[in-house]
Each structure stands twice: as C-alpha cells, then as structure tokens.
Design a protein around this motif. Structure first.
Motif, short mmCIF file in Angstrom:
data_model
loop_
_atom_site.label_atom_id
_atom_site.label_comp_id
_atom_site.label_asym_id
_atom_site.label_seq_id
_atom_site.Cartn_x
_atom_site.Cartn_y
_atom_site.Cartn_z
N GLY A 314 4.58 -3.13 7.42
CA GLY A 314 5.18 -3.06 8.74
C GLY A 314 4.63 -4.06 9.74
O GLY A 314 3.45 -4.40 9.72
N GLU A 315 5.50 -4.50 10.62
CA GLU A 315 5.11 -5.38 11.73
C GLU A 315 4.86 -4.54 12.98
O GLU A 315 4.71 -3.32 12.89
CB GLU A 315 6.21 -6.45 11.91
CG GLU A 315 5.64 -7.85 12.15
CD GLU A 315 5.67 -8.23 13.62
OE1 GLU A 315 5.91 -7.36 14.46
OE2 GLU A 315 5.47 -9.44 13.93
N ARG A 316 4.86 -5.12 14.16
CA ARG A 316 4.27 -4.45 15.33
C ARG A 316 4.89 -3.13 15.74
O ARG A 316 4.22 -2.29 16.33
CB ARG A 316 4.21 -5.43 16.52
CG ARG A 316 5.54 -5.71 17.17
CD ARG A 316 5.48 -6.94 18.05
NE ARG A 316 5.82 -8.13 17.28
CZ ARG A 316 6.35 -9.21 17.81
NH1 ARG A 316 6.56 -9.29 19.11
NH2 ARG A 316 6.66 -10.24 17.06
N VAL A 320 3.36 3.03 9.76
CA VAL A 320 2.81 2.87 8.42
C VAL A 320 1.88 4.02 8.03
O VAL A 320 1.21 3.96 7.01
CB VAL A 320 2.05 1.53 8.25
CG1 VAL A 320 2.99 0.35 8.48
CG2 VAL A 320 0.84 1.45 9.17
N THR A 324 -3.45 2.08 7.10
CA THR A 324 -3.92 1.23 8.17
C THR A 324 -3.50 -0.20 7.86
O THR A 324 -3.10 -0.52 6.76
CB THR A 324 -5.45 1.31 8.30
OG1 THR A 324 -6.03 1.18 7.00
CG2 THR A 324 -5.87 2.62 8.91
N GLY A 325 -3.65 -1.05 8.84
CA GLY A 325 -3.24 -2.44 8.66
C GLY A 325 -1.74 -2.58 8.70
O GLY A 325 -1.01 -1.60 8.92
N GLY A 326 -1.26 -3.78 8.52
CA GLY A 326 0.16 -4.04 8.54
C GLY A 326 0.39 -5.44 8.00
O GLY A 326 -0.51 -6.03 7.38
N LYS A 327 1.58 -5.95 8.25
CA LYS A 327 1.92 -7.30 7.81
C LYS A 327 0.76 -8.26 8.08
O LYS A 327 0.12 -8.17 9.13
CB LYS A 327 3.17 -7.75 8.57
CG LYS A 327 3.72 -9.09 8.12
CD LYS A 327 4.99 -9.47 8.85
CE LYS A 327 5.50 -10.83 8.36
NZ LYS A 327 6.71 -11.26 9.08
N TYR A 328 0.51 -9.15 7.16
CA TYR A 328 -0.56 -10.16 7.21
C TYR A 328 -1.91 -9.63 6.72
O TYR A 328 -2.83 -10.41 6.54
CB TYR A 328 -0.76 -10.77 8.61
CG TYR A 328 0.48 -11.34 9.20
CD1 TYR A 328 0.99 -12.57 8.78
CD2 TYR A 328 1.18 -10.63 10.17
CE1 TYR A 328 2.15 -13.07 9.32
CE2 TYR A 328 2.34 -11.14 10.72
CZ TYR A 328 2.81 -12.36 10.30
OH TYR A 328 3.96 -12.85 10.84
N THR A 329 -2.06 -8.33 6.59
CA THR A 329 -3.30 -7.79 6.04
C THR A 329 -3.04 -7.30 4.61
O THR A 329 -1.89 -7.13 4.21
CB THR A 329 -3.82 -6.58 6.84
OG1 THR A 329 -3.10 -5.40 6.45
CG2 THR A 329 -3.67 -6.80 8.34
N THR B 5 0.16 -10.56 13.56
CA THR B 5 -0.02 -9.21 13.02
C THR B 5 0.29 -8.13 14.04
O THR B 5 0.23 -8.36 15.22
CB THR B 5 -1.48 -9.00 12.59
OG1 THR B 5 -1.88 -10.13 11.86
CG2 THR B 5 -1.59 -7.76 11.73
N GLY B 6 0.57 -6.96 13.53
CA GLY B 6 0.80 -5.82 14.41
C GLY B 6 1.09 -4.64 13.55
O GLY B 6 1.30 -4.78 12.37
N SER B 7 1.00 -3.48 14.07
CA SER B 7 1.41 -2.36 13.21
C SER B 7 1.89 -1.05 13.84
O SER B 7 2.47 -0.26 13.12
CB SER B 7 0.35 -2.04 12.19
OG SER B 7 -0.76 -1.46 12.78
N ARG B 8 1.68 -0.63 14.93
CA ARG B 8 2.12 0.76 15.22
C ARG B 8 3.27 0.95 16.28
O ARG B 8 3.75 0.03 16.83
CB ARG B 8 0.96 1.55 15.80
CG ARG B 8 -0.36 1.30 15.14
CD ARG B 8 -0.39 1.38 13.67
NE ARG B 8 -1.35 0.57 13.03
CZ ARG B 8 -2.60 0.84 12.95
NH1 ARG B 8 -3.05 1.91 13.50
NH2 ARG B 8 -3.41 0.07 12.33
N GLN B 437 3.55 -3.55 23.10
CA GLN B 437 3.81 -4.74 22.28
C GLN B 437 4.59 -5.80 23.04
O GLN B 437 4.53 -6.97 22.68
CB GLN B 437 4.59 -4.35 21.01
CG GLN B 437 3.84 -3.40 20.11
CD GLN B 437 2.59 -4.02 19.51
OE1 GLN B 437 2.59 -5.18 19.12
NE2 GLN B 437 1.51 -3.25 19.47
#
Lengths: 466, 466
Positions: A314-316, A320, A324-329, B5-8, B437
């Motif tokens: 997932g992005e911003r 998820v 933890t973490g998201g796109k790019y991780t 990056t981003g996630s929530r 965001q």
C-alpha cells in the motif's frame, strides 16, 4: 529510558496459533468472509479438457487491507469479495517487489526482476534502449501465444519505453494503455506532463476516466467471438496517485495544468484523502464487477482462470494492517498483497489458502495450465502451483526472496530475514509477529546467518545495481 | 518519477462531511457503538448538590484505536465501551504531549508541560532536584485537597524522582506506585534494572501483575467508608512495554534477568506481538470493569465523574487508524487518544462529542466541578469544559498547542500546523484529511503563516529546551 517510536500490528490469539501466519492476518471486517471460507486442501481435481482463458487483473499500489475481504474498515468491495468467495483467497500472497515495475517484470517473465536491468528500477523511469524486456525475450504472453492463445494487454505496461520496448513486441497481440508508471486519470499525462496513452505503438486519445476506459475495452475484448483461448492482462492504474475518483475531473484539470506548467507533481502530495481513496478503490471494485459480468454473460466464466492481485503493497492512503511498512519497503506492508484466484467448476469455491506464494509463481502456473513450457534459456524463478491446486501435492518448501537497492528480504518457513535501508539486519517470526516488531536478531543468530546466506546465494546470480 | 513512501488513513464519505473531523475518525468496529450514540449537545443540566468524586483512569501508550469503541479490529474492550455508552465518548480528545511524562505534568498542573523544566523531558528520565513538580506548586490534588477532598494516586507518577519529588508532597494523600516511566509487570524493576515500587516514599514489594495490584488497591480505596469526596488518579502502566500479559510471568523472569545483567532492554524490542498486546489491553479493560463494579457496588457510581484517557498516542503494537504517526510524533496518531467521560445521572448517556479537547482541559474542568479555583500565580492553560457540559454554552474557539524538542503542532479549527523533526513545515485540513497526507503548505501560505505565528506566540511564553 531508551524508548523508541512505533505505531502499527496480528491477532493470532483470535484465531489460535496454528495457522497464525495466514489466518491471523485478517481483520474483523474480513471475519464475515472468513467465516464462510474453508481451508483450501490440495487434492486431485478434474482438469477440464478445454484449456482455460486467463484474466489477470492487477491493481496498482493497492494495499493488503484495501479490500473488505482483507480487512478494510470502511472501503466496501463486494465484487472482489464475491470473486474471492468464488475461488481461493490467499492470505500469504506476495508481490515480486515493493514497487510497480519490478513486479511487472516478474509477472511478465516469470523470473526475478533482477535478471533484467530494467527490473532494477525502483520503479523504472529512464527512457533508454536498455531498460525493458528485450524483443527476443520470452514472456507469459509469447509462451501462451506459442501454443495458440490470443493475447492482449490493457492498461499499464511499465516494462520499457518506445521506441525500444513495447508489449506488442514481446507477445501481446494488442495493447491499449500507458507505457510509464502513472498517468492522470483523465488527461493521461505522465509525471513529466507528457501524454502517455497508446493503441499498440500509436498515440491515442481517450479523455474518459482511465479505469472506465480500460473496463470498457476489457468487456469488448471478452465479448469478441473467437476460436482460441485468450490471455488478457488488465492492468488498472487504480488506486495509484494522482488522487482522482471518477467524479474528480476538476481535480484532474487543475493538477494537469500545474504539472504541465512545472508547478506541481503528478504524485499529488498536496491532494487526496481517505474519502477520495475509498472512491477510487470502490470504483475499481465496480469495474472488476463489470468485467466479471461480461465473462458471465458470455458464458466464459467456467473456462476462465481469474487472478486478481496488486503490484506492491500500500501507498500513503492504503490500509495494510496488521502489517507495517508500505510501498518501497520490504516489510510485509510493502509486499503482502491481496491475491485471489478463481476458476469456477475446477477449483472449489469459498476457500482460503495460507500458502506463501509470489508473483512469479503465477507465471509458472498459467504457463503450465495453458499447456505451454518455459523457455529453456529463461527458466522460471517461480514455482507452478498446479501440483498444489490440481494434483493433490503439497507446495515444496522454498525461500521467497526480495531484493531492492537498499533493502533485502527472504522468507523461509515463518522466519523472515530483513535488511532495512539503514543497512541493519533483522529477523522476525511471522507466525507470532506479522507486525515485525519483535526483532530476534540477537536471540537467534544461527537462524539469521542461515537466512542471510540463503539470500546472498540467490542474489549472487542476479544483475548488480549501478 | 518522484514517488515516495507512505502507508496509512478517514472515511468522511461514510459519514458525510459535516462532522467529518470527529465522526470520520472511527472505524467499522466502532460503528456499532456509534449507531447507539447521539451527538452531545450542550444544554443546561441539573448540577447535583453533592460534589462528585473523581476517578481518573489513565492508560499508558494506549493508542487511539486500541479500544473496540474506537475501531480496534480484534481487541475487545466491553467494559470501557460500556463506560463510553454510559456517558460521552470524545472523538477529538488529545493528550498534552506525545510522550508519557509531559502529559502527566499537563494533567497534574493544568498547564503546558513546557512551564516546568521536567515537562520538557521526552520522557522525563533524569533523577535530579530540578525535574519534577516542586513541592510548593499547586496541583489538581492540592487544589481539591484545599476544598476538602481526599486524594490518592495509584500507579505511575513520572513527574520527578525521590528524594526531591513525590506525589505525596504535592497534594496526594496517598501513593502506591512507580516513580519512573516503566516497570516490569511482575518484578517491578525499571529500565535500569532498579526496583521501582513505593508506598508513599517507602519502597514496597508486590510481585503480582502490576495491573492487578493497582486494581485491587483501587477497589479497596473506593470501598472505604468516608465522609469526604475523593479524587483517585489510577495510572495504569498498561499497555506500555515490556510486553507481558498477566500470564507472562516467565517472560518477565527472563527479561528481568537480562535487564539486570545488562543484557537486554526493558523496552523489549525483541519481544511482544499483537497477540500479547491484545491480552494486555483486554486485561486493562477487565481491570477497569472491576473498578467500575466497585463504584457501582458501593453506590457511588452516580456521584463519581469517571475520566478515561491515555497519556499519548500508540506505541509499536497500537492501532491508530485512521491516523498516521504514533508516540513521539505530533501526527494525530501521536496525540489523539481515547477519551471517555462518564457521570451517570448528571451527564446524558450514549453521547459522542467531536469537540477538540486536551489533557489540561480536564484539570480545569475537575477543579471547577469540585468547587475549587486555580491558583492565581499558576493559571490553567486548559479550558474548563463545565460551561459546555453543564451550562449550555459552546466551547470557545482556541488553538490546541503541542511543543516537543523536534516537533511543533497547533490545531486551529480544522487546520493543523505541523513541523516535523526534519524541520519542515506542513499544513493539513483535518476535516478532509485526518490521515495527514495532503500537505497544503504551498497551496495555503497565509494559513500556514497564521498558524505558525500562533504557535510561536504560545511557545514564547515557555521554558527553553536545553
């Protein structure tokens, strides 16, 4: 007081430890779905005589929990949930990478993204004659075409730019879509403000909301009378930025003007909201519903294998949890993706599988189901799931591997080795801690060494980063 | 391709825009609760002749969504949800800070943490004769004691160490608890491996699970026959690390041995899971249930104002959706906390308030309800909610302010000014984007300037960081 920041979570206690790695990773909203689900059990299943069609629907930056069947607290995705209920929902489905284009390299070639230079892009951005899938390289489409399939790609390609690369040069009979990583949903400009919509290799104009334009094309493709089975890659850009739902033409006009003037970024860091994001995902869901209805209407639903997945985590605005973490991780939030496989009449309905699977597995699986064979010079890094799905065999234990410029990960069983972008090594036991907070790196040094060595062995066979 | 990056995430579309700032911030799991809830409307309410008791229950590092009534996907908190249903659930409740001790300085003094040097600790750690609440400084307890209240503190103090500081020197008649920020739930060692449990100022031994020991003390306190109204601060350390549920004595023994040997950290970065965390929060919930039952059993439930809140936003296993960030940040996930106020018979049942309120407001509110007055030399920075709760008056518009060494935040209306620890300024409209965001910093420079100036004005009146 060495306290430290942190914020997000598994609920293994809810489900019990046994299948924690899979089942635990679903929220309350998913509980309704789960109640109906039975575990997928490998068993001999009758294989239809007729070779199936393949419909691969890819969401773009769709996070693990962005569907209601995967735990979304507010987004409602009845069509995708119904697709899941018609087949198998995977709770340990992984993308080949944590960014857009490498996963697509993995899907199209069945091989680690790091086997082609373009697959090292995070994501691919340079327009040159190196970074793409070479015209003589076998692909999912060319292998299926070789055994009589009709093939088409609608939507995002993102595996090399014109004039050197194109899906129609590597096995797709037809292409209607964008070459790059993102386009505005209405104007079809890319991040540089350049128009990026093509019919084959010819620039095309279509100012409809992109998701809808692709959906109508897919419906038309499915409805065509034909004699051969088909492969359709339907690569939506939803819900990738810019943050524009189907009602947001005015947002598009403003953003397009700003991007073209060099006064704004298509990445839209000054826009969007959870509300807009919800409208995008729910529109994606309705669009998939329309495509599935076309399959049903044409009587092809029983002859078609439908795979739905995302290209990365997932992005911003994504959900998820419990990851933890998201796109790019390379945390689970960056690589665990909704993964649904449906083949009514052949695969059982209403099943959930906790087997770890990854993008390249689907390439190997589809090639086998189509009666094709991988190219000997380009063996798959993925594992065909056909023995598991249709022949009553267990999936072999194999490590799952991810490699990025500044991140490493390898999953072996329930253990995960992770090297983050600060160069530090971590070890997690996903059966207890999918949230990746309990770092076992000092407590289990032997396991760390073993998984790190396995990572290095696989990585040693791939192209170096520049 | 400048991706990031981003996630929530908010689901304002679910609820509609009008009350988005508040109502949107609740998930599906909270929907059941919300369906029963009516908006709190300010109105004249009959004030009982008898001055109420005050029970303040503080969770420690409990995140915004860690209760089922606030959206937790799997944690179940029926007792706290029932408490919410018996009164008012605040959806825009804020802690004074994003870490433990400054919020407690705010609660005990009713003033910005930055007015005392100890309040600048993030959190307070040094044992010296400067960092604490001075013995001649008025507090919530001393002000209530001054008008005849009995006062007690059970659990975590964290506003200065012996021999210079102690709750019993600033207004609490009794104290049983720990002076520092965290103790092991069984051994009661602190982060340095030093035993930290006291009866008044005398070291005490109690090897029971800390949450249970405090609960039994609270039940005993409530049950005492007495002639005066009382104030009880019940400061649980749950669910702060170490990650030990009531069944985890073996974990405690191992961790305690390691901490004492200098071979591990009480912060427990190699332990815990969402399952353990769930067991801790659900045990907290049952414990609060026992305390409330004692109030009910003793017939004091109608004469007691119960406030439940957390000292800061969620730590690593917390659920803070739809917010981002967590403890140590000034994103909403770091400062928005579950906030419940119950006063059966005086306040209406089953209400939800979307008014922004902050820790120091409760100090001012309780002091007014007790019939006491703030000290003239130490005026409150909080605003009494009594006119809003009991007198039919709207809350005055006022900015909410947070200050940390490397972070700044100010909320004015629905706009939020944020300076993150890299020194960059941000502006968010929480009515659309609680997920923080969509950065409006370039789009609305005048609003940014206005809010930043307001921040600097308030900050200018406080102590400098070292």
């Amino acid at each position: 007081m060495s306290e430290r920041t942190g914020s997000r979570v598994s609920r293994r206690t809810l489900i019990g430890g046994a299948v924690a790695t899979g089942a635990a990773a679903t929220g309350v909203a998913a509980a309704a779905t789960m109640e109906q689900e039975q575990p997928f059990e490998t068993a001999q299943r009758p294989v239809p005589e007729r070779r199936p069609n393949f419909l691969i629907v890819l969401g773009d930056d769709l996070g693990w929990g962005d569907l209601s069947s995967y735990g979304a607290p507010t987004i409602r995705t009845p069509h995708l949930d119904r697709l899941a209920a018609s087949g198998v929902r995977f709770t340990n489905g992984y993308s080949a990478s944590s960014v857009c284009s490498p996963t697509r390299f993995g899907l199209y070639t069945g091989r680690y993204p790091g086997r082609l230079h373009g697959g090292l892009g995070e994501p691919l951005a340079e327009k040159n004659d190196v970074d793409g899938i070479p015209t003589d390289h076998p692909t999912l489409a060319s292998l299926l075409k070789g055994v009589g399939y009709e093939t088409a790609m609608l939507g995002k390609w993102h595996c090399g730019f014109l004039p050197s690369f194109s899906p129609t040069r590597v096995g797709w009979d037809e292409f209607f879509g964008n070459f790059g990583g993102a386009v505005d949903y209405f104007s079809k400009i890319d991040t540089s403000g350049i128009h990026d919509l093509y019919e084959g290799e010819v620039e095309a104009e279509d100012l409809r909301y992109y998701t809808h334009a692709l959906t109508e094309r897919a419906v038309e493709y499915i409805a065509r009378p034909r004699e051969h089975p088909w492969l359709l890659n339907l690569n939506f850009t939803t819900p990738h930025w810019p943050w524009e739902g189907p009602q947001d033409r005015a947002v598009s006009e403003d953003l397009t003007r700003r991007v073209v003037n060099g006064d704004g970024l298509l990445a839209h860091f000054d826009g969007g909201s959870l509300g807009v994001y919800r409208s995008m995902v729910e529109d994606l869901d309705r669009s998939v519903g329309r495509v599935l209805a076309a399959l049903d209407h044409g009587g092809q639903i029983h002859d078609t294998v439908v795979l739905f997945a995302s290209d990365n985590g997932g992005e911003r605005f994504s959900y998820v949890w419990p990851f933890t973490g998201g796109k790019y991780t390379l945390n689970e939030g960056g690589i665990r993706v909704p993964t649904i496989l449906s083949w009514p009449g052949t695969l059982p309905r209403g099943r959930v599988s906790h087997e770890p699977v990854i993008t390249m597995d689907w390439t190997a699986t589809i090639v086998e189901l189509a009666g094709a064979r991988p190219d000997e010079e380009h063996p798959f890094d993925g594992t065909s799931l056909v023995p598991y799905l249709l022949r009553g065999q267990a999936l072999p234990e194999r490590p799952l591997f991810w490699r990025m410029h500044d991140w490493r990960a390898l999953r072996a069983g329930t253990l995960k080795y992770l090297q983050t972008d600060d160069g530090s090594d971590h070890l997690y036991d996903l059966s207890a801690d999918q949230h990746e907070q309990a770092d076992l790196v000092d407590l289990r040094p032997d396991d760390l060494d073993r998984l790190r060595a396995a990572w290095e062995k696989i990585a040693g066979d791939q192209l170096p980063y520049d």
